[in-house]
Design a protein around this motif. Sequence first.
Motif, short mmCIF file in Angstrom:
data_model
loop_
_atom_site.label_atom_id
_atom_site.label_comp_id
_atom_site.label_asym_id
_atom_site.label_seq_id
_atom_site.Cartn_x
_atom_site.Cartn_y
_atom_site.Cartn_z
N ASP A 71 -4.86 10.56 73.85
CA ASP A 71 -5.73 10.65 73.01
C ASP A 71 -5.32 11.10 71.33
OD1 ASP A 71 -7.83 10.76 74.80
OD2 ASP A 71 -7.76 13.08 75.13
N VAL A 72 -3.92 11.27 71.17
CA VAL A 72 -3.37 11.22 70.11
C VAL A 72 -2.70 9.96 69.62
CG1 VAL A 72 -1.78 12.64 68.55
CG2 VAL A 72 -3.25 13.65 70.35
N GLU A 73 -3.22 9.23 68.87
CA GLU A 73 -2.79 7.98 68.40
C GLU A 73 -1.45 8.12 67.14
OE1 GLU A 73 -3.19 4.96 69.41
OE2 GLU A 73 -4.30 5.76 71.11
N ARG A 74 -2.02 9.16 66.52
CA ARG A 74 -1.05 9.31 65.21
C ARG A 74 -1.20 10.71 64.74
NH1 ARG A 74 0.89 4.99 62.25
NH2 ARG A 74 1.54 6.36 60.76
N THR A 75 -0.18 11.48 64.27
CA THR A 75 -0.24 12.64 63.92
C THR A 75 1.01 13.02 63.06
OG1 THR A 75 -0.07 15.15 64.59
CG2 THR A 75 1.31 13.79 65.73
N ASP A 76 1.03 14.02 62.21
CA ASP A 76 2.00 14.32 60.95
C ASP A 76 3.28 14.97 61.57
OD1 ASP A 76 0.82 12.81 58.95
OD2 ASP A 76 -0.93 14.32 59.25
N VAL A 77 2.75 15.98 62.38
CA VAL A 77 3.98 16.62 63.13
C VAL A 77 3.58 16.98 64.43
CG1 VAL A 77 4.66 19.29 62.91
CG2 VAL A 77 4.11 18.31 60.90
N VAL A 78 4.46 17.14 65.07
CA VAL A 78 4.68 17.25 66.91
C VAL A 78 5.46 18.32 67.02
CG1 VAL A 78 5.05 16.47 68.90
CG2 VAL A 78 4.34 15.00 67.42
N LEU A 98 8.20 11.22 76.91
CA LEU A 98 9.41 10.98 76.01
C LEU A 98 8.73 9.65 75.26
CD1 LEU A 98 12.10 11.39 78.99
CD2 LEU A 98 11.22 12.84 76.98
N PRO A 99 8.29 8.39 76.11
CA PRO A 99 7.88 7.37 74.93
C PRO A 99 6.89 7.74 74.04
CG PRO A 99 6.76 7.14 77.16
CD PRO A 99 7.83 8.21 77.25
N TRP A 100 5.83 8.70 74.24
CA TRP A 100 4.83 9.20 73.38
C TRP A 100 5.82 9.62 72.10
CZ3 TRP A 100 3.53 14.00 71.08
CH2 TRP A 100 2.21 13.95 70.39
N LEU A 101 6.82 10.90 72.17
CA LEU A 101 7.46 11.35 71.19
C LEU A 101 8.17 10.04 70.30
CD1 LEU A 101 9.32 14.29 73.20
CD2 LEU A 101 7.51 14.22 71.23
N ARG A 102 8.83 9.19 71.13
CA ARG A 102 9.40 8.13 70.35
C ARG A 102 8.51 7.36 69.43
NH1 ARG A 102 12.69 8.00 75.31
NH2 ARG A 102 10.95 6.45 76.37
N ARG A 103 7.26 6.96 69.88
CA ARG A 103 6.19 6.19 69.18
C ARG A 103 5.70 7.23 68.01
NH1 ARG A 103 3.16 5.61 72.97
NH2 ARG A 103 1.50 7.16 72.35
N GLN A 104 5.75 8.71 68.21
CA GLN A 104 5.12 9.40 67.07
C GLN A 104 6.20 9.26 66.10
OE1 GLN A 104 2.16 10.41 66.61
NE2 GLN A 104 1.45 9.72 68.41
N HIS A 105 7.46 9.52 66.27
CA HIS A 105 8.57 9.51 65.18
C HIS A 105 8.62 8.39 64.62
CE1 HIS A 105 12.88 9.51 63.70
NE2 HIS A 105 12.27 10.66 63.41
N GLU A 106 8.47 7.08 65.32
CA GLU A 106 8.58 5.73 64.61
C GLU A 106 7.25 5.66 63.73
OE1 GLU A 106 8.44 3.04 68.24
OE2 GLU A 106 10.39 3.46 68.64
N GLN A 107 6.27 6.11 63.97
CA GLN A 107 5.14 6.12 63.24
C GLN A 107 5.13 7.10 61.90
OE1 GLN A 107 1.90 4.80 66.44
NE2 GLN A 107 1.86 6.80 65.84
#
Length: 339
Positions: A71-78, A98-107
């Motif tokens: 449900d979390v497409e984008r966030t500023d801090v994880v 793991l892929p979700w963390l990589r995607r959030q960092h890339e964003q």
Amino acid sequence: MLDVTVVLLEEGFSSTAIMPVEIFHFAGKLWNDLHDCPAEPAFRVRIASLDGGAVHSIYGLGMTPHVALSDVERTDVVIVSTSKLDLDLAFVENSALLPWLRRQHEQGARVVGVCMGAAYLAEAGLLDGRMATTHWALADKFAARWPRADWRPDLFVTEDNRVLCSGGVFASIDVSLYLVEKLCGHEVAVKCAKSMLLPMPRIHQTGYAMQTISKSHGDDRIREVEAFLQANFHTDISTQALAERAGLGERTFVRHFKAATGKLPAGYVQALRIQAAKAMLERDAKPVQAISYDVGYDDVAFFRHLFKRIVKMTPTEYRSHFAPLSVRAEAALEASQLN
């Protein structure tokens, strides 16, 4: 307003999630509420689990998230909290993270691993070539498993290209306030800390670690010298005298000693003295000057400087953290009388 997503993992330590949630929620708010001022919340906090279902801590505390990771497409801090200690099993169970963390960092998100949560950042490849930390007792294992990270177990908080780590369970407080200060400014962070009766972020965790004096080895001659030094560290002993005890020439002895223990003789004695001083500071209210003499340093100023360089806090600060309550109270009373 910035979005913060705190990720819950099964069989973790609940405080590594709850403290960040409360600190980010209260930043810009609690101080203002206590002073009858309009609230200026700086963060919008969401709690997520892999599937949106409830998660239980290692001691059975149930925690219900707001959303699932999907449900979390984008966030500023994880914030990645801790999970069960069996990392191999945990990585299988939490593989979607793991892929979700990589995607959030890339964003563009800042991704934080609290204590063992740093393992997920490492497994996702986010720590490759970057500075990182974790609990001091896990550092060697993590360094062996993820050698491409620059592990700094002496630090409570590390930040490298929007990837942050914190050492130890309650270092979740340090990294959270660190980010509040970084993203909102010093004043907001100080007000948040004061309103929650928290200290501002600590830098070093060296003083909390059990330091290993010597690595394991099988050199019997050096073992005998080590035993002698452990019984006589408070006296000045020349390297030549130690070499004679080992039946070696001085240069040969130094070479063998360094190979066996990982330290030069002088450094080994220094480590013994600091460990003894820490034990004394933890145990009783003996004056720092007396402790300096007892461990072998006549110059108390030198001892104080050396202790702070190695332990990253002064002897008095160390005592205030780790001595029995009666000793800490006595020290606080003496300090107040001096002031």
